[in-house]
Design an enzyme around this catalytic site. Sequence first.
Site, PDB file in Angstrom:
ATOM      1  N   ARG A  98      -6.490  -3.152  -6.140  1.00 24.29           N
ATOM      2  CA  ARG A  98      -6.145  -1.800  -5.698  1.00 24.29           C
ATOM      3  C   ARG A  98      -6.263  -0.777  -6.825  1.00 24.29           C
ATOM      4  NH1 ARG A  98      -1.112  -2.081  -1.688  1.00 24.29           N
ATOM      5  NH2 ARG A  98      -1.861   0.028  -1.259  1.00 24.29           N
ATOM      6  N   SER A 129      -0.404  11.494  -1.813  1.00 25.35           N
ATOM      7  CA  SER A 129       0.029  10.139  -2.165  1.00 25.35           C
ATOM      8  C   SER A 129       1.466  10.183  -2.645  1.00 25.35           C
ATOM      9  CB  SER A 129      -0.860   9.533  -3.250  1.00 25.35           C
ATOM     10  OG  SER A 129      -0.296   8.313  -3.711  1.00 25.35           O
ATOM     11  N   ASP A 137       0.377   4.363   7.345  1.00 26.91           N
ATOM     12  CA  ASP A 137       0.634   2.930   7.511  1.00 26.91           C
ATOM     13  C   ASP A 137       0.615   2.481   8.966  1.00 26.91           C
ATOM     14  OD1 ASP A 137       0.796   2.275   4.839  1.00 26.91           O
ATOM     15  OD2 ASP A 137       2.957   2.565   4.719  1.00 26.91           O
ATOM     16  N   LYS A 163      11.153   0.355   4.214  1.00 20.23           N
ATOM     17  CA  LYS A 163      10.638  -0.255   2.989  1.00 20.23           C
ATOM     18  C   LYS A 163      10.564   0.759   1.855  1.00 20.23           C
ATOM     19  CE  LYS A 163       6.345  -2.135   2.972  1.00 20.23           C
ATOM     20  NZ  LYS A 163       5.394  -2.016   1.846  1.00 20.23           N
ATOM     21  N   GLN A 186       3.160   7.647  -3.553  1.00 21.85           N
ATOM     22  CA  GLN A 186       3.324   6.724  -4.675  1.00 21.85           C
ATOM     23  C   GLN A 186       2.962   7.393  -5.991  1.00 21.85           C
ATOM     24  OE1 GLN A 186       1.218   3.084  -3.861  1.00 21.85           O
ATOM     25  NE2 GLN A 186       2.448   2.604  -2.068  1.00 21.85           N
TER      26      GLN A 186
END
EC number: 2.5.1.19
Length: 433
Positions: free
Chosen positions: A123, A167, A315, A22, A169
């Site tokens: 979030r 992180s 995850d 993903k 992201q």
Amino acid sequence: MLNFISKPVGCLKGEITVPGDKSISHRSIIFGAIAIGTSVIDGFLDGEDCIATLKAFQSMGVRIEGPDKQRVIIHGVGKYGLKQPQNIIDCVNSGTSMRLLAGLLAAQQFDSQLTGDESLLKRPMLRISRPLSQMGADVTTQDGKPPIVIKGGKKLNGIHYVMPEASAQVKSCLLLAGMYAEGQTKITENAVSRDHTERMLRTFSYPVQIQDGAIVIDRNGECHGTRLNIPGDISSAAFFIVAASITPGSDVLIRNVGINPTRTGIIHILTEMGADIRVLNQRAYGEEPVADLHIRYSQLKGIDIPASMVPLAIDEFPVIFIAAACAQGKTTLHGAKELRLKESDRIGAMVDGLNQLGVHAEGFDDGILIEGGSIQGGEVNSRGDHRIAMSFAIAGAVASAPVTIKNCANVATSFPSFVTTANMLHFQIEEYS
């Protein structure tokens, strides 16, 4: 509402593949869209999260063919070729889409807005809006949460940003903004996070430097179209790695799984617990390492999971907690507060679900304690979180009676073929509304 019933099984046997990664699928669309020329992507995950990213770029004038049999063809428009979307960009349930797009859109000449579903709107987004503002971007949130409103036409300047926590992201968001900023953007990490963006930049021939634990990028480069094979997602393989490890008599082979070292925490943790996992036929798909994983049943033991493993298995913890529930002794985890900020509060959801199934579990602010033993049948609520839903579906295979999992529709965000794939290994999972 889509629900699962997962029934106890004998042993799990067979050979499977899992859908494309993903994280890599998202990034292949982003870099393919802003590349010069055409990119052909094979192994693309056509789950709802990655489709949200794909549709976002289509709304900005990028012609994208597919997905068709996991192939996507992207006709790149170059770094400066994106057009203003006619509507608000809907990231649906995808935090990756929202955070990475925010970095890219902050550097464009047009205004834009990012929104999402009920879960995504809860979030935290200050972790990206603050450093983007330091770069000169005009990015506003609603009390630190989405929707995100971005005013275009701002001159960005490179910054040296020290990551307060691991992180991928946030790091990727700032690297995308740094591709348009005046001067160098330097990001220093105190803990390792996923490095798919750095690898993807190299795949698309964009210059990026890694020096002394820092990543350095500037605007003096272009992405160039390429061909790319995406490996299977280890986060999806994780469910079957755990399932084979805890179901007596099991023998499972999972082919073509990405084993990027920033993602293999689950293999390290389960091996420490006594799992029988063999990494075979190691090779590479471009910049990403790939292998086949052979897993056989082994009695697991509880461990204290090192905090250093948290970013490498962030995850996978919901299904690791299922493994802990089947292990001999106690398993503890600390340093994982980020789990409370995912699609659901994953610590709270797993503690509640495990207790419902007769497993003693206690939640901490930053972790969990699980006393291993046996899993009973019962009903749990996934809280609309795909990874919680799939984790308890795995638990059903070794439970004393069927496990019903409510609210499972969001499994389609990351693993649309989950039930079909599981049942190929002799699971007994049924869907009902």
